[in-house]
Structure formats: structure tokens, C-alpha cells
Motif scaffolding. Structure first.
Motif, mmCIF file in Angstrom:
data_model
loop_
_atom_site.group_PDB
_atom_site.id
_atom_site.type_symbol
_atom_site.label_atom_id
_atom_site.label_comp_id
_atom_site.label_asym_id
_atom_site.label_seq_id
_atom_site.Cartn_x
_atom_site.Cartn_y
_atom_site.Cartn_z
ATOM 1 N N GLU A 248 25.627 -21.625 -55.729
ATOM 2 C CA GLU A 248 26.535 -22.768 -55.869
ATOM 3 C C GLU A 248 27.092 -22.918 -57.286
ATOM 4 O OE1 GLU A 248 25.962 -27.486 -55.780
ATOM 5 O OE2 GLU A 248 25.346 -26.490 -53.922
ATOM 6 N N LYS B 218 24.603 -28.641 -63.739
ATOM 7 C CA LYS B 218 25.613 -29.066 -62.772
ATOM 8 C C LYS B 218 26.638 -30.048 -63.337
ATOM 9 C CE LYS B 218 26.018 -31.235 -58.252
ATOM 10 N NZ LYS B 218 25.330 -31.898 -57.184
ATOM 11 N N GLN C 245 30.994 -22.242 -58.438
ATOM 12 C CA GLN C 245 31.749 -23.384 -58.957
ATOM 13 C C GLN C 245 32.250 -23.136 -60.380
ATOM 14 O OE1 GLN C 245 29.097 -26.731 -58.493
ATOM 15 N NE2 GLN C 245 29.709 -27.060 -56.368
ATOM 16 N N LYS C 246 31.353 -22.645 -61.237
ATOM 17 C CA LYS C 246 31.756 -22.439 -62.629
ATOM 18 C C LYS C 246 32.707 -21.256 -62.780
ATOM 19 C CE LYS C 246 28.091 -24.929 -64.887
ATOM 20 N NZ LYS C 246 27.604 -25.171 -66.229
ATOM 21 N N ARG D 106 36.097 -22.578 -61.581
ATOM 22 C CA ARG D 106 36.622 -23.530 -62.563
ATOM 23 C C ARG D 106 37.108 -22.819 -63.822
ATOM 24 N NH1 ARG D 106 33.790 -26.526 -66.178
ATOM 25 N NH2 ARG D 106 31.854 -26.339 -65.002
ATOM 26 N N ALA E 91 35.833 -19.465 -51.741
ATOM 27 C CA ALA E 91 36.306 -20.361 -52.807
ATOM 28 C C ALA E 91 37.557 -19.792 -53.470
ATOM 29 C CB ALA E 91 35.205 -20.575 -53.844
#
Length: 146
Positions: A57, A12, A61-62, A65, A94
Motif C-alpha cells: 500500500e 503513512k 501510494q508514494k 504520488r 493505480a
């Protein structure tokens, strides 16, 4: 309830784009060892939702990003994991938030390794390169054709 247990998230705090779920697998195993079989049975759906949250998650997120860092305006979700409705919806939300288009195949096309193996076989098929029928997963008999 995805918040039933807060399992660790894959790498994370790192700024790279690597994933490892070995810590999650260990945490799940350790957590289950603290529960009796009745509680596990009673909370099976909550445990599954908690594990799913710990996987989805960091994937989302990655991925977002990476897309932003590399100025790639689209993400294609593929493979067997693309059938996961929670991953689809979370990644879509997202993507929408960050102006990234999200694509994924219809459920019947969310295949795992079979599609990749078939794609790798096409060039060999076109060259009439075939392995003998007695080749198995650990056989080296067909490797001369590579």
C-alpha cells in the motif's frame, strides 16, 4: 485475507516520499508474540497477506504520488520486489487510474542485488581492474581499485 490484521503503514501521514518498515517489523513481532504457535500456523497465509498489504500500500501510494508530483509519466518496477504479483497488479491498477505507465521486467529478470553489482562492475571490467580472489564481504583488499 489481507485484512486479518491491520498492520501500520510506513510513514503513512507524511507528505515526503521516505519509507521505513521498522515499525511494521516491530508490529509483526509484537502481534506474533500474542499468538500461540497453533494459531500462527493456522493463519500463516492471512498473516503473510496482512504484512504484504502493509508493504504494498505505501509503496504504491508514494510511487504514484511522486510520479504525479514530478510529472513523470512512467514508473519502472525493478529488483527482487518486482516479482511480487500483488505489487505488480496493485501498481498497474493505480497507474492506469492516474494515467501513469507501469513497466516491470519478466519474472526471470526480477533479480535483487546481483544485477546491480554486475552493473557496477562493468566499468572496472572494461579497465581491467580486478580484485584478488581472496576478497570477502568485509575485506578492504579490493578497495584500492576504486
Amino acid at each position: 485475507n489481507p485484512d486479518f490484521v491491520h498492520f501500520p503503514r510506513a510513514k503513512k501521514d507524511r507528505t515526503d516520499f521516505d519509507f521505513s518498515f521498522s515499525g511494521l517489523k516491530t508490529a509483526v513481532k509484537q502481534h506474533l508474540s500474542t499468538m500461540d504457535s497453533n494459531d500462527i500456523s493456522l493463519h500463516k497465509a492471512d498473516l503473510a497477506a496482512s504484512i504484504q498489504a502493509a508493504i504494498v500500500e505505501p509503496l504504491v501510494q508514494k510511487s504514484i504520488r511522486w510520479s504525479l508530483n514530478h510529472r513523470v509519466p512512467r514508473i519502472l518496477l525493478a529488483g527482487g520486489v518486482a516479482a511480487n504479483s500483488h505489487l505488480r497488479s496493485t501498481l498497474s491498477l493505480a497507474g492506469e487510474k492516474h494515467g501513469i505507465e507501469i513497466y516491470y521486467p519478466s519474472l526471470q529478470l526480477c533479480l535483487d542485488n546481483a544485477a546491480m553489482v554486475a552493473a557496477a562492475a562493468i566499468p572496472k571490467l572494461k579497465k581491467n581492474m580486478f580484485s584478488p580472489l581472496d576478497v570477502n564481504a568485509s575485506s578492504l583488499k579490493g578497495t584500492k581499485l576504486m
